[in-house]
Design an enzyme around this catalytic site. Sequence first.
Site, PDB file in Angstrom:
ATOM      1  N   HIS A 140      -1.081  10.290  -2.965  1.00 39.98           N
ATOM      2  CA  HIS A 140      -2.347   9.837  -2.394  1.00 39.98           C
ATOM      3  C   HIS A 140      -3.468  10.869  -2.461  1.00 39.98           C
ATOM      4  CE1 HIS A 140      -5.301   8.985   0.807  1.00 39.98           C
ATOM      5  NE2 HIS A 140      -5.183   7.770   0.346  1.00 39.98           N
TER       6      HIS A 140
ATOM      7  N   HIS B 127       0.827  -1.201   0.000  1.00 41.54           N
ATOM      8  CA  HIS B 127       0.000   0.000   0.000  1.00 41.54           C
ATOM      9  C   HIS B 127       0.866   1.257   0.000  1.00 41.54           C
ATOM     10  CE1 HIS B 127      -2.733   2.866   2.327  1.00 41.54           C
ATOM     11  NE2 HIS B 127      -3.427   2.571   1.250  1.00 41.54           N
TER      12      HIS B 127
HETATM   13 CA    CA Z   1      -5.024   3.974  -2.614  1.00 39.76          CA
END
Ligand code: CA
Length: 324
Positions: free
Chosen positions: A72, A30
């Site tokens: 992000h 991630h």
């Molecule tokens: Ca993501």
Amino acid sequence: MKKLVAMTICMLIGGCMALFADNLPINIAHRGACGYLPEHTLPAKALAYGMEADFIEQDVVLTKDDRALVIHDIHLDTVTDVAKKFPGRAREDGRFYALDFTLAEIRTLKACERFDIASGSAVFAGRFPLWKSDFRLHTLEEEIELIQGLNKSTGRNVGIYPEIKDPAWHREQGHDISPLVIGILADYGYTRAEDNVYLQCFDFAELKRIKNELKCELKLIQLTEEDFDVAEVAAYATGIGPWIKQLITGIDKDGRPVISDLAAKAKAHGLKIHPYTFRVDGLPAGISAEQLLATLFNQIGVDGIFSDFPDVSRDFIRTRVKQK
Ligand code: CA
């Protein structure tokens, strides 16, 4: 005869091992190995690769000159020094948007561990120190070239897992992000369902559009954070990426995780389940890292996990996941 039996046993074990390996859930790094290095930097991606993640994630937003930037948020100010370098360039809300800067401008910024803009302190206190070393942001193409390059030099086949961020907001601002991202993926050979990529998005209408109007054949993952119509999603998506709290709603009086019916419903519709996010430094209340992974993989039976600590999730998957 003994030799034949031994050989047969070996072949059976080998076959089972292969089957076992094929059925193992996938480990998705991630934002890279962001538990150890600043999120969405190339070093964090290289570390994730070295930790043998199966897939590495890219969040994608657009710059002013329509370049696909891996970051992000639509804002630059929580992971870079933009406020210091371009103090006059915030919008009225005080935020600095990637869409207001060219890629060349963004390349001048230093990237760092995620911090709180009000206090200036790190969001995860135990992670890589703020403002140390030299990290930069990069494009989707640069990251794909890193991963494909490593695939060539190591002989492995690590996949990519891009997320299209805030497509409706981008469109309001006059930029259509999805066709751009799909075009880049196609340029790098990702066009078919069997290619080693999952494309993810939180926007239900957009993912449906990607499937039905943009005719994208890639495996699509519908990200979710609240209740939704599972049957409707199953009509266009390969799987779902639910928030862990949608699968495990809490713990009971004996300290056991309470499991919702979402996974059962999703499986009944043939959907894969890749929950987010496993963080050893951000666990649900009252649940240990080991208990969380055991519940997700061995009780609920998820097909993969978004992990900030891909080495920890890798070790669990390889040694403690029970075969389905
Ligand atoms: Ca993501």
